[in-house]
Design a protein around this motif. Structure first.
Motif, PDB file in Angstrom:
ATOM      1  N   GLU A 470       1.096  -1.400   0.314  1.00 18.95           N
ATOM      2  CA  GLU A 470      -0.455  -0.280  -0.113  1.00 18.95           C
ATOM      3  C   GLU A 470       0.812   1.072  -0.078  1.00 18.95           C
ATOM      4  O   GLU A 470       0.598   2.312  -0.423  1.00 18.95           O
ATOM      5  N   LEU A 471       1.613   0.922   0.642  1.00 18.76           N
ATOM      6  CA  LEU A 471       2.518   2.318   1.006  1.00 18.76           C
ATOM      7  C   LEU A 471       3.673   2.790  -0.871  1.00 18.76           C
ATOM      8  O   LEU A 471       3.674   3.559  -1.324  1.00 18.76           O
ATOM      9  N   LYS A 472       4.388   1.656  -1.044  1.00 17.60           N
ATOM     10  CA  LYS A 472       4.435   1.582  -2.617  1.00 17.60           C
ATOM     11  C   LYS A 472       3.519   2.126  -3.525  1.00 17.60           C
ATOM     12  O   LYS A 472       3.697   3.058  -4.611  1.00 17.60           O
ATOM     13  N   LYS A 473       2.291   2.346  -3.770  1.00 20.80           N
ATOM     14  CA  LYS A 473       1.275   2.492  -4.423  1.00 20.80           C
ATOM     15  C   LYS A 473       0.863   3.823  -3.683  1.00 20.80           C
ATOM     16  O   LYS A 473       0.785   5.278  -4.801  1.00 20.80           O
ATOM     17  N   ALA A 474       1.531   4.822  -2.739  1.00 19.72           N
ATOM     18  CA  ALA A 474       1.437   6.446  -2.787  1.00 19.72           C
ATOM     19  C   ALA A 474       2.589   6.533  -2.775  1.00 19.72           C
ATOM     20  O   ALA A 474       3.391   7.957  -2.435  1.00 19.72           O
ATOM     21  N   GLY A 475       4.134   6.069  -3.143  1.00 20.87           N
ATOM     22  CA  GLY A 475       5.132   6.523  -3.557  1.00 20.87           C
ATOM     23  C   GLY A 475       6.029   6.752  -2.657  1.00 20.87           C
ATOM     24  O   GLY A 475       6.731   7.238  -2.727  1.00 20.87           O
ATOM     25  N   VAL A 476       5.563   5.608  -1.870  1.00 20.12           N
ATOM     26  CA  VAL A 476       6.929   5.003  -0.256  1.00 20.12           C
ATOM     27  C   VAL A 476       7.484   3.542  -0.958  1.00 20.12           C
ATOM     28  O   VAL A 476       6.469   2.519  -0.601  1.00 20.12           O
TER      29      VAL A 476
END
Length: 490
Positions: A470-476
């Motif tokens: 989920e963080l990756k989706k948010a750009g992290v």
RNA sequence: GGUCUCUUGGCCGAGUGGCUAGGCGCCGGUCUGCAAAACCGCUUACUCCGGUUCGAAUCCGGAAGAGACCUCCA
């Protein structure tokens, strides 16, 4: 000096031993920017190339005076009678004082050169601050019969100069052709011959920048500044003159002509020229409008850039090619340079933590010798870098306990790092992810990472992976290392 | 058109008359819950056609392609 440094001299078209005129002093003049636009990748090449020359000469023990000018007046759009000054044109466009434009872009230039770890030159003279010197030189050339006045402007007389000296000595151009095949072209010009060039230009009534002279209120010709300032700060003759290959003709050719016409002496012993940076195989430059500014590289804010590239990536990229060859920009090439740079720096960082023991299979003396030989061979920085990667392998192997390293080897490698990586190539460690340390954002990330760690310790990988995804989706992006979990924004 | 330069493996880029540059990528491995990162290993090229040579990608000649300068550009 026992280091037999050889440099390729454009004047003789040969590699020659570098022997300064007055050792241990060495004088170097490099054409700096015309400050009417933001510095782009093309500007980085001569700056870095001659920064390395400056650094290496100092490393060899020379007392170097490095002069790099700021062109803030006299650089006309063309040599035609209505040719407009680049600075003044920009000033009118932006409704600023010309000197405001000059100051702004000079500051910008310095800012980006600092980021690239380009050392400041010893003297950075402005053309506008050396008008009397330029007027003097124009007068001398007139006195020597190598120039003529027309309507308040003064033109260099190529034909007359060529009777005694060789116009074309640097660029290999044939004067007879220059003179003959252009003669018919312009009937309306003040010039006797279109090969002639302005060394003083009368200002049109609308010109803002203008200085008094014996001939008219006007401005010096573009080539004058380098001749006058070089002579003033380095003498006649001096050791090294550098610049981009695109300046070879007419700028440097004319510089030589002016200096010879004024003093009778060849002004420069070694002419060094860096080649161009290309994009899609074509020169990156102002006129083609295909340039990418350094700011755009550092921010990634340009349509053709896939990502941002750090200043050291740019520096490393440039040093990975020999300065006399063209180097083609591409995202793939820059990404490769970025990775290579990181690997090099990381390995030498690991060096300090290595516990020394028995000597390992690696000849540090040979490495040092190879690096010096490469530098001495016309500043072959790509070769230096290739040699340094031999050390990377050894250091990594020792750090991973695949081999051992003696204290002697370790110290010698630390010296290599200091001498070649830091002092000569001018590479420095870039701050690891500056993303961290941003108040609440940082605190929140800490909390999330802690939560995820709990899940991981409970072997609830479904949840820990969910957080990461989920963080990756948010750009992290999260990375689990031995030292803990790192995060960075994409 | 004139002057000059270049053509290297998937990509970038050194170099040299005989001794596999280097980096990135790919692939394989180590490590790791997985992933990423990191590290290790692997990957043998020199535009084409002639010539010189015991031997040429490297020298010479020719062809093709690309570029720079000749106007401002670093």
């Amino acid at each position: 000096m026992e280091h037999p440094l050889k440099v390729y001299n454009s004047l003789t078209r040969k590699k020659e031993d570098f022997i300064p005129l007055n050792p241990p002093f060495a004088g170097m003049y490099v054409c700096g920017p015309t400050v009417y636009g933001d510095p782009h990748l093309g500007h980085a090449r001569p700056a870095i190339t001659f920064d390395v020359v400056f650094r290496y000469l100092q490393h060899l023990g020379y007392k170097v005076r490095y002069v790099r000018n700021i062109t803030d007046v006299g650089h006309l759009e063309n040599d035609a009678d209505e040719g407009e000054d680049k600075i003044e044109k920009k000033a009118k466009l932006d409704q600023l004082e010309p000197m405001e434009v000059v100051q702004y872009y000079t500051n910008r230039y310095h800012e980006f050169m600092n980021k690239l770890n380009v050392l400041n030159p010893s003297i950075e003279p402005h053309a506008s601050g050396h008008i009397p010197e330029q007027i003097d030189m124009v007068q001398k050339i007139l006195d020597n019969g190598m120039a003529y006045e027309a309507e308040g402007s003064v033109y260099f007389d190529v034909e007359n100069y060529s009777k005694k000296y060789q116009y074309g000595i640097l660029s290999g151009r044939n004067v007879d052709e220059l003179l003959s095949n252009t003669r018919e072209l312009d009937g309306q010009s003040e010039k006797r011959n279109s090969a002639d060039f302005a060394i003083w230009k009368k200002a049109s009534p609308t010109h803002i920048m203008r200085w008094k002279s014996p001939w008219s209120d006007g401005v010096p010709g573009w080539h004058m500044e380098c001749s006058a300032m070089g002579a003033k700060y380095l003498g006649t003759p001096f050791d090294i003159h550098g610049g981009g290959m695109d300046l070879l003709f007419p700028h440097h050719e004319s510089e030589i002509a002016q200096s010879v016409a004024a003093s009778g002496v060849q002004p420069v012993k070694y002419w060094l020229h860096n080649n161009m940076i290309t994009i899609n195989g074509q020169k990156m430059g102002k006129s083609l409008g295909n340039f990418i500014t350094l700011e755009e590289f550092f921010t990634g804010n340009h349509a053709t850039l896939d990502q941002a590239y750090s200043p050291m990536t740019i520096r490393f990229f440039i040093l990975q090619a020999h300065y006399r060859g063209t180097v083609d920009f591409s995202n793939a090439a820059l990404q490769a340079s970025g990775k290579a740079y990181e690997r090099l720096m990381k390995a030498f960082e690991r060096l300090e933590a290595i516990v020394s023991g028995a000597a390992g299979e690696f000849d540090v003396n040979k490495l040092s010798k190879d690096c010096y030989e490469a530098m001495n061979d016309d500043l072959n920085t790509p070769m230096v870098i290739a040699s340094l990667f031999d050390a990377v392998k050894f250091i990594n192997a020792a750090a991973d306990k695949q081999t051992s390293m003696s204290e002697e080897q370790k110290l010698a490698l630390m010296k290599i790092r200091k001498d070649f990586i830091e002092d000569i190539l001018g590479l420095k460690q870039e701050g690891m992810e500056a993303a961290a340390g941003k108040g609440i954002e940082d605190d929140l990330m800490k909390l999330i990472i802690e939560l995820r760690l709990k899940y991981r310790q409970d072997k609830n990988f479904a949840m820990s992976d969910f957080i990461r995804d989920e963080l990756k989706k948010a750009g992290v992006e999260l990375k689990d290392t031995k030292e803990g979990t790192e995060w960075m924004k994409n």
